[in-house]
Each structure stands twice: as structure tokens, then as C-alpha cells.
Write an enzyme that holds these catalytic residues in place. Structure first.
Site, short mmCIF file in Angstrom:
data_model
loop_
_atom_site.label_atom_id
_atom_site.label_comp_id
_atom_site.label_asym_id
_atom_site.label_seq_id
_atom_site.Cartn_x
_atom_site.Cartn_y
_atom_site.Cartn_z
N ASP A 145 0.82 -1.21 0.00
CA ASP A 145 0.00 0.00 0.00
C ASP A 145 0.86 1.27 0.00
O ASP A 145 0.33 2.37 -0.10
CB ASP A 145 -0.96 0.00 1.20
CG ASP A 145 -2.38 -0.32 0.78
OD1 ASP A 145 -2.56 -0.77 -0.38
OD2 ASP A 145 -3.30 -0.14 1.58
N ASP A 453 -10.88 -6.28 11.20
CA ASP A 453 -10.80 -7.73 11.36
C ASP A 453 -11.89 -8.26 12.30
O ASP A 453 -12.47 -9.33 12.06
CB ASP A 453 -9.41 -8.13 11.87
CG ASP A 453 -8.88 -7.19 12.95
OD1 ASP A 453 -9.66 -6.35 13.44
OD2 ASP A 453 -7.70 -7.28 13.29
#
Length: 742
Positions: A145, A453
Site C-alpha cells: 500500500d 478484522d
């Protein structure tokens, strides 16, 4: 008839066993509950109705704090009530499925080459390439990223080095398979094995040369021109404006289908893919969740493994059998079809002997999560997790539709050439692909939360899937723990903020999980969702009794009163049990003491700021941000960390809070001691009788804060508390004490 015979011949691939000592724990919990009830009776019966308004409100506040602590203790007990341990049988897996093992896609995520150095990233990549698993069935994907050509260059170096590293690992059964970790921990082979000595020295020199080249380019922040001309992938960076504004960069570095993609022993190499998804300033990229979703889509076209492993770039593989451990749960004929993910605990290789910042969370990983597993399945913690692709992609569990015949599963891969795949898959990682689709909502990882998550795992469980928590004897993954106090507090602030956002959103387990997951699992999630909410009662208990001591308000029973017994029992028994539990999971006494200190530091700073920021976000005064924990520190800081000296050498609002509270506790203790010294024997006895517990509480808090006082007044190194914080904390604490007195 045949199905019945098959069931009779069924031998499970894993076992689930209840944790020993449950009866003892339940008896202990019952005794604590009795003590808590007596405390409540005392608070109600001896309410100071005839005292002043300030004293009454101080009493009520303390009672409310104790009510909260009791509720949180109840949640903790629910988590521990039905703990289980899982045991995979890899021998049975090999006997039954050795020729039919599925393809495995492995995702490694990185975001910034300055915070997460490329050499660290490729050590993780090399470690997962070297699993004890058929290499032609492995595909490793790196999501960058940061969009850095430095990381891409490091991946090219890793691909070349893997041709010698993988055979070396296989030949000598290397553990761990991260080169950096292996050469840091392994002993040099003895002279009596000259072949291994020669190969060991050769591979170590190859690694050190590669490491030097990568670190040199990273330090210079530039790839030499001759290297750029060696691979077509570098041309992509000719069109990159910045790491926040660039096209999709997708490069298949090793194509496992290519007959030339072999190691020095002629064995096939795993697929190795580099991806920097498209980023544009006008589109939200959704941090790690967005990166993971892009990987899910891209990998579905290239390798499409039914099982996905995701790891953070600092979490290298420490156990080459981890894949087979996980497959024992997915491929079990009776219960495997309902398993969505297998979660391994987070472990760290750079902890000090006594874990000065309590980063390992041993009780959470070895006591809480096995309990949550017994209550219905562990949460997904973002790394070290094996997923079933269809569950992660949004499919609901159905017993008939989700039945998998692993022996007939067709492990097909794309037929197009690597160059064609690179071009056709770029659209899957573009900024606009997810628009008006279920991605980030019903498919893939969820968006809109710093702990994506947790809500992803929760939504998977609410779709009917099960999850499993596995603690192997040898840790599956090892990562980098924070090496400064501020790093740890910032990390917990992000976690606390994200969990509280979940609790205050539609994903609150009591609402979102209603009738979808068991009530005991709903309550288990609250243990983490309410981390930030713990800050308010903790702050009250740390500050108010000390101020009331200066004012002369007694908030606890006299030491001569029988009502002191429930307070003493609950406090002493809880801490004694906590110590025993900590030692049982492998900790030390000093480690437990550090854990208690960090427990208080986190609640009074990180979780408090997380609570405030969450409320501000709900009111529209703040925006979400994702903070990456730094993985690099300078040598001076590292030296203090290894000596277990707490690092305060930065200016932060959290340190203002810590220092002010520490000084408040110190001034209150001095005030109490001053009063005691000036009294005669009879008056001293009365004061100690009336204020004994309050004085003891202040002294305990002073003891916990000893590293803070050292940093404020005695240390001369760069890890001391900044002078501005020292002066202001003293002023703030004196002002609070003055207000309490007058």
C-alpha cells in the site's frame, strides 16, 4: 448404507478437549461473586446520607465504578467458563489427503517502506514460501500500500534468493524459515558435518549480501539505473505521482506454471505476486481492509486457492507445519465444512525477559481466546489466520451447499500467460471496481472501522460459520512488539477506539449477533468492545480516593470493621489468581508486575483518549485515521528497551495524563504520611483504622508509578520525561490537591 459405513470408519483430523481446572475456576468465581455482593451491601447500607454533598457524590461515584468493575469481571468469567484446546492430527491428514492437498493463497500486507523496512517484509515472504507444503500449490501475494519501488526491488531480490533458500530449508529442516530469524537464533553447524558447514556459510553470505543491497537502496531511497533496466516492472513507477496517487501495479514475479520457475534442485517454486492497488486522492482506499479485498479478487483470477492465509509483514512463519495444522480443521469429514477460519495467536520475538510493555498479552491469548473458542469460536484478529475463501467472500453457511469433497477438488489455475493476467487483473484492484458492489459490506473485509478484522470475523460467524483457535506447541508466527511506551499506547488507543465504535454501531454483538451466535459468544466480544469504557471508572478509582484522603473523606470500611473482609478478599484473591494465571501461561513475577502497570497506564491514557475520540467522531468533530505501528527504532532506544527501561522521551498528551496522575498519587501519599507523623499514638491508631485502605491504595499506586517518578526526576538519558511535561504535571497535580483541600 455406504454413508453409514463411512461414518462408522470416520477418524477425526482434530480433537477438542476441555481445559483442566474448570471446576476450581468456577468455585473461585463463585467466591468472588459472594465477596462482590457483600461490597454492594456495604455501599448501600453505609451510604453517608448525613454527610456533605461532595462526600455523598464521591461515595456514589466509587460505587458506580465498582459496579462497572464487577460487570467487567462477569464478562471475563463468561470468557473463561468453558475453555477448550484444539489438537490437530497432521499424520492422519497426510495419510488421507497427501495427494489431494488444496492450493493455498498467502497474503502479506505492507504499507510504508520507512516504517516497515523492505528487508523485514521479504523475510516474512521468504518464510511463507518455505512452508513444508508442495510449492506448486502455494501462491504468495504481497500487497504494497506504500506503492514503493524499494519494496518491489526487495521482492525481486527475494525471488532470486529463494532458489537457494528453499532447498536449504528443506534439506536441513530449517526452523524458523525467515533467514534473518534463523541466522539470529541458530548455532553455526559443527565441523563434523562439513557439508552443512559449507552450505550454511554459503547461504548466510548470500543472505547478508542481499540484505546489504536492499538496506543500501532503502537508505539512499533510490534504485540504481542498471537494476531498473533489468526488470520491466520498474517502468510502472515512471507513471507514479505519489504513493497516494498512482495506477495499479501488478507484477507476477515468479510464475509457478513456467517450467523455468525452479530452484537449484529442480523443484518448482511457489507463485510470487507483487500488487500495489490503484490509489487516487478522490477515492477512499479503506486502509488494510481495502488492500485485503483487492488481494482476494486478484488472487481469485490467478490461483484461486480455496484456503487463504493472511499475515502482517512483520509476522514471519515460525512453524513450517502451520498449513497442515490448519487443514486438519478445514478438511475434517464431519466438522470441517462448517469451519470458516482458523486463528493462530499473535506472538513476538523481540520481547524483553519480563515483557516491560506487556505487549505479548499472554493471558488474553492463552486464557481468554481458548474460552471464547469454547463459547462459539474466536474472533478474527487480523493476522496469522487461515480463511476459507468462500466464507471470507460473503457466502452463508449451508450444510449441503458447503460440503467439499477434497479428494475430487480440482485445483485449477489460470490458463492465460503471466503478462495477460497482469493486465486483465489490474481492473480488479482499481479504485472504481468496488463502486455499487457488496465489497466492504457483504463481501470481503468490512469497511468503516479501525479494527476491520473484528467485525469481519463477527459477520462471518453470524452467517452460520464456525471458527477455531489453535495454539500449537511451537508458535505459528512471530512478529515485532512495540519497543517504546508511546508506540504501545498508540496501538492500544487504535484498538480501543475501534472496539468501542463496534459497540456503539449496528455491529454491537448484542444486536448484530442476536439469534445468530450464542449469547455467551455475544458477551465474550464485549470483553474487548468495552476496553475504552474501562477508562472512566479506572480514572475515578485512581484519582478520587487520593483526593478524598487529603480532604479527610473516608470511602472504605475501617480496618477494624468486619466489612473490610470482602474488600480485602476480592482484591487479594483476584490479584493472587491473576499472578497464578500469569505464571501458568509462562510469565514471570516481574512480568506480571509490568502487566499490572501497563494495565493501569492503558486504561488511564490510551483507552481514555480512545473513548473521547470515539465520542467526538460520533458527534462529527473528528475523522477516522489508521496509524501504523513503527517497526524500526534507533539503537539508543533499543538499548534502553533491552535493559527494560521505560521509554518516555517524547511529548504526548498521554504522558501529560500519566505524569499528572502519578504526581497526584505522590502528593496524596505525602499528605497522608505528613498527617500520620504529627499524630500521637491514639490519634494515629484512629486515622489508620479509618483511612487504612485509602492510604494503602495510594501507596500501591505510587509503587506502580515508580518508573514515572524516575523519568520525571532522576533519569538523565534521552528516555526521561520531557521537562515541559514535568513542570506542567506538577502544576496540574498541585492545583487538583489545592481544590480538594479548599
Amino acid at each position: 448404507m455406504l454413508e453409514q459405513m463411512a461414518k462408522n470408519d470416520y477418524v477425526p483430523l482434530f480433537a477438542t478437549r476441555q481445559l483442566k481446572g474448570r471446576t476450581l475456576f468456577r468455585s473461585f468465581a463463585a467466591s468472588i461473586l459472594v465477596g462482590i455482593c457483600f461490597i454492594f451491601v456495604y455501599r448501600v447500607r453505609f451510604y453517608p446520607s448525613e454527610s456533605g454533598k461532595l462526600e455523598r457524590w464521591s461515595w456514589i461515584g466509587l460505587f458506580l465504578a465498582e459496579l462497572w468493575f464487577s460487570f467487567y469481571w462477569f464478562l471475563t468469567s463468561v470468557c473463561r467458563w468453558n475453555s477448550v484446546h484444539r489438537f490437530p492430527y497432521t499424520g492422519r491428514l497426510s495419510q488421507r489427503f497427501e495427494k489431494q492437498l488444496p492450493n493455498i493463497d498467502i497474503f502479506v500486507c505492507t504499507a510504508d517502506p520507512l516504517i516497515e523496512p523492505p528487508i523485514m517484509v521479504i523475510n516474512t515472504v521468504l518464510s511463507v514460501m518455505a512452508y513444508n507444503y508442495p510449492p506448486e500449490k502455494l501462491s504468495i501475494y504481497l500487497s504494497d500500500d506504500g506503492g514503493s519501488d524499494l519494496t518491489f526491488y526487495a521482492m525481486l531480490e527475494a525471488a532470486t534468493f529463494s532458489k537457494k533458500w528453499l532447498p536449504f530449508c528443506k534439506k536441513f529442516k530449517v526452523e524458523p524459515t525467515s533467514p534473518e530469524a534463523y541466522f539470529r537464533t541458530a548455532l553455526e553447524p559443527q565441523v563434523k558435518d562439513p557439508v552443512k558447514v559449507k552450505e550454511w556459510a554459503s547461504i548466510k553470505k548470500l543472505y547478508e549480501d542481499m540484505k546489504m543491497r536492499i538496506e543500501t537502496t532503502t537508505r539512499l531511497n533510490q534504485i540504481p539505473q542498471d537494476i531498473r533496466e533489468q526488470h520491466k516492472g520498474f517502468r510502472e513507477w515512471d507513471f507514479v505521482s505519489s504513493k497516494h496517487d498512482h495506477q495499479t501495479i501488478l507484477q507476477i514475479i515468479i510464475d509457478g506454471r513456467d517450467s523455468s520457475a525452479i530452484d537449484i534442485d529442480g523443484q518448482p517454486l511457489p507463485n510470487l505476486v507483487y500488487l500495489a492497488r490503484e490509489k487516487r486522492p478522490q477515492y477512499h482506499h479503506h486502509f488494510k481492509a481495502g488492500a485485503m479485498n483487492a488481494l482476494i479478487r486478484v488472487s481469485s483470477r490467478i490461483s484461486n486457492g480455496p484456503i487463504i492465509l493472511n499475515v502482517d509483514c512483520d509476522m514471519y512463519s515460525n512453524n513450517s507445519e502451520s498449513i497442515k495444522y490448519a487443514l486438519c480443521f478445514f478438511m475434517d469429514e464431519e466438522k470441517g465444512d462448517e469451519v470458516a477460519y482458523v486463528q493462530f495467536p499473535q506472538s513476538f520475538y523481540n520481547l524483553t525477559k519480563n515483557d516491560i510493555y506487556a505487549s505479548s498479552l499472554p493471558v488474553a491469548y492463552k486464557c481468554d481466546l481458548p474460552g471464547i473458542d469454547g463459547n462459539g469460536g474466536p474472533c478474527y484478529i487480523g493476522t496469522g489466520c487461515f480463511h476459507r475463501r468462500e466464507a471470507l467472500s460473503g457466502k452463508k453457511y449451508d450444510h449441503k451447499e458447503c460440503k467439499v469433497d477434497w479428494k475430487r477438488l480440482n485445483n485449477t489455475k489460470a490458463e492465460e500467460s503471466a503478462s495477460v493476467l497482469e493486465e486483465t487483473c489490474k481492473i480488479l484492484a482499481s479504485c472504481t471496481f468496488e463502486q455499487n458492489t457488496p465489497w466492504g459490506k457483504e463481501m470481503g473485509l468490512k469497511y468503516g472501522c479501525p479494527v476491520e478484522d473484528i467485525i469481519t470475523g463477527l459477520s462471518v460467524q453470524c452467517r452460520g460459520w464456525k471458527s477455531v483457535y489453535l495454539v500449537p506447541q511451537r508458535e505459528g508466527f512471530l512478529g515485532v512488539a512495540p519497543t517504546t511506551l508511546l508506540q504501545m499506547l498508540v496501538q492500544h488507543k487504535r484498538w480501543g477506539e475501534g472496539h468501542l465504535q463496534i459497540f456503539l454501531s449496528r455491529y454491537c454483538t448484542l444486536l448484530y449477533g442476536h439469534k445468530k451466535i450464542p449469547l455467551k459468544l455475544q458477551l465474550s466480544y464485549l470483553l474487548y468492545n468495552l476496553w475504552a469504557a474501562n477508562s472512566l471508572p479506572t480514572l475515578y478509582y485512581v484519582a478520587v480516593p487520593c483526593l478524598c484522603l487529603l480532604k479527610g473523606f473516608s470511602l472504605f470500611p475501617k480496618t477494624s470493621s468486619p466489612w473490610v473482609l470482602p474488600f480485602a478478599y476480592v482484591a487479594i484473591a483476584n490479584r493472587a489468581y491473576s499472578l497464578g494465571e500469569f505464571l501458568w501461561v509462562g510469565g514471570t513475577f516481574r512480568g506480571w508486575y509490568n502487566d499490572q502497570r501497563m494495565w493501569m497506564f492503558k486504561r488511564t491514557t490510551a483507552y481514555f483518549f480512545a473513548f473521547v475520540d470515539t465520542i467526538l467522531k460520533l458527534l462529527g468533530y473528528s475523522k477516522a485515521a489508521f496509524v501504523i505501528t513503527a517497526k524500526v527504532v534507533d539503537d539508543e532506544v533499543l538499548e534502553r528497551y533491552e535493559k527494560e527501561m521505560v521509554e518516555f522521551g517524547a511529548t504526548s498528551p498521554m504522558f501529560y495524563m500519566l505524569a499528572t496522575l502519578a504526581m497526584l498519587n505522590l502528593f496524596s501519599s505525602f499528605g497522608a504520611i505528613n498527617k500520620v507523623i504529627l499524630l500521637d499514638a491514639d490519634e494515629l491508631s484512629k486515622v489508620l483504622d479509618q483511612f487504612g485502605l485509602q492510604i494503602l491504595l495510594c501507596l500501591i499506586l505510587v509503587t506502580i508509578n515508580l518508573p514515572v517518578y524516575q523519568a520525571l526526576f532522576f533519569r538523565k538519558d534521552n528516555g526521561r520525561m520531557p521537562s515541559s511535561i514535568t513542570y506542567k504535571s506538577i502544576i496540574f497535580a498541585l492545583m487538583a490537591c489545592t481544590l480538594a483541600l479548599y
